[in-house]
Design an enzyme around this catalytic site. Structure first.
Site, short mmCIF file in Angstrom:
data_model
loop_
_atom_site.label_atom_id
_atom_site.label_comp_id
_atom_site.label_asym_id
_atom_site.label_seq_id
_atom_site.Cartn_x
_atom_site.Cartn_y
_atom_site.Cartn_z
CD GLN A 4 -3.14 -4.59 6.62
OE1 GLN A 4 -3.15 -3.59 5.90
NE2 GLN A 4 -3.66 -5.74 6.23
CE LYS A 60 -3.68 -2.62 2.22
NZ LYS A 60 -4.37 -2.99 3.47
CG ASP A 73 -9.46 -0.72 4.77
OD1 ASP A 73 -8.94 -0.93 3.67
OD2 ASP A 73 -8.94 -1.02 5.86
#
Lengths: 291, 291
Positions: free
Chosen positions: A97, A53, A120
């Site tokens: 995460q 990412k 997200d």
């Protein structure tokens, strides 16, 4: 005849090329898109994902900041950090995460993220908008990546039978809503571990999406001739031919390429698209929050 | 053999009996459960629905307040009212009766209601929780009523094929999520106006739920022998034998009772359950907010 491979990397490059223009337009107005990633503990796979990412951010000129917390970080510590990031005008996207250590409640921490910064797309506000048929919030990255790949491959979903294997909150459930929504118009079946005779459902699919986390589950006799098959599975399987001792395998047996018309491979299919959609959400957030 | 009729009224009475105990327990602590209903304009059907909700409150000892706004009420006026009600500790439930006049945006007004007081279960936060598999928020009333009726009739959904006709944000989409969730475990297909050969999907259903708003759409040759059929449709059809000129009809042709094992009728099936679940959400809200 072998299925056409759905090249997620090429599709992701296409998404990123479009984002680059929007990012330079933001920068010309003094806005620097900024993604913050929180990682808790030392999970090696998490570090690999976060690294990918960050590299995407770097490629595109998005600022990224990593907060690494120790595996025994408290929930209060995380909540304090999220509050600060929510309030910080220079931060446009926040992601925690997954997975978190067992003593931390992932869902209640997700609830705390400002939905406008939830790049997200995991916050209930963003997921709930999918139930309402509103596709203008932050879409969850993997389902959004699947939808974009299908569009990119010119797969018209209207009236088609789509079967989604797996009912996770990250992929199966939101993807089912997106496939069935007005505009997409697929007839959607959600099948899962408690489904009887799962292959009979799969055999009827024009579009089959496997998101269940079982290596090689979908065999070629599960797939209708000419079906479009999207493999969302990312599984580590033993591989003694490699020094590291494992390789990546999807939920779809590679032999399915003998019957499918289009097959997205693992790796190289949905993976790069998930990251591209994360970048897309971050740019959307920067545009909206700087208005 | 004629299908067993699924008596929504009896099931609703069962729900209400349980609520009465919880309401008297709340009152003994000085908490008076309080539902506020906002109605805009003069839609006759809306007035009938609101009246039925108020009678249910009266029956149970829930305080109800009606705010009637004129059809040309502004969005600002409604937003002000919602802000005041959100902040009022004596109010536990707020609902805006649908439909609103065309110039008012129903979704953005729903967004404004405090999710804890959203007893319709229409706020994205409450709908998004369904995507996450969390069933402890305010569940949308009609889908929750359907699930409760199935439970009441001892229909075990695990491994069964459920087909939901209709993809609305009020019924079809959230109900599909609830049927597929862990605990329910049905294999779910969502079919809709763009589905090809819709009857072939319905014919495979062990549990068939019609929520599409087309009177008599589901014919008896669409239904598998012994299937459970839940009719969520509420349609007005011309009926010259009645003074008022119309009667209520569901989405399911009454002849389906010849093949189904269980059939929930219209009226008398899901209707009373929707109101019972609204009462249930209001009591839940009063309990949570007074803690």
């Amino acid at each position: 005849m072998a299925a056409k491979s759905l090249d997620g990397k090429a599709c992701a490059e296409n998404v990123e090329a479009n984002l680059k223009e929007r990012i330079s337009s933001l920068k010309s107005k003094g806005v620097n898109p900024h993604l913050v990633v929180i990682i808790v503990g030392e999970d090696p796979a998490s570090k690999i994902y976060v690294g990918a990412k960050e590299r995407a951010c770097e490629r595109l000129g998005i600022v990224s900041t990593r907060h690494s917390l120790s595996a025994n970080a408290s929930e209060i510590e995380l909540r304090d950090l999220l509050s600060k990031l929510n309030a910080d005008d220079a931060v446009h996207g926040i992601l925690v995460q997954s997975p978190l250590p067992d003593d931390l409640d992932e869902l209640s921490l997700t609830d705390m993220i400002d939905p406008n910064k939830d790049v997200d797309g995991f916050h209930p506000v963003n997921l709930g908008r999918l139930v309402q048929g509103r596709m203008d919030g932050h879409l969850p990255c993997t389902p959004a990546g699947v939808m974009r790949m299908l569009e990119w491959a010119n797969v018209d979903l209207t009236g088609k039978r789509a079967v989604v294997i797996g009912r996770s909150r990250i992929v199966g459930m939101p993807l089912s809503l997106m496939l069935a929504a007005k505009g997409s118009n697929a007839t959607v079946s959600i099948v899962h571990s408690r489904t009887e005779n799962i292959e009979s459902h799969c055999q009827q699919a024009d579009v089959l999406i496997a998101a269940v986390g079982v290596a090689g589950l979908v065999k070629n006799n599960w797939v209708k001739n000419g079906a479009v098959v999207i493999d969302v599975g990312v599984n580590r399987v033993e591989d003694t031919s490699r020094e590291r001792g494992w390789s990546l395998a999807g939920d779809v047996d590679p032999d399915v390429s003998e019957v499918a018309s289009i097959l997205s491979p693992v790796p190289g299919g949905v993976g790069p698209m998930t990251i591209a959609m994360l970048m897309s959400n971050t740019v959307n957030a920067a545009e909206k929050l700087s208005r």
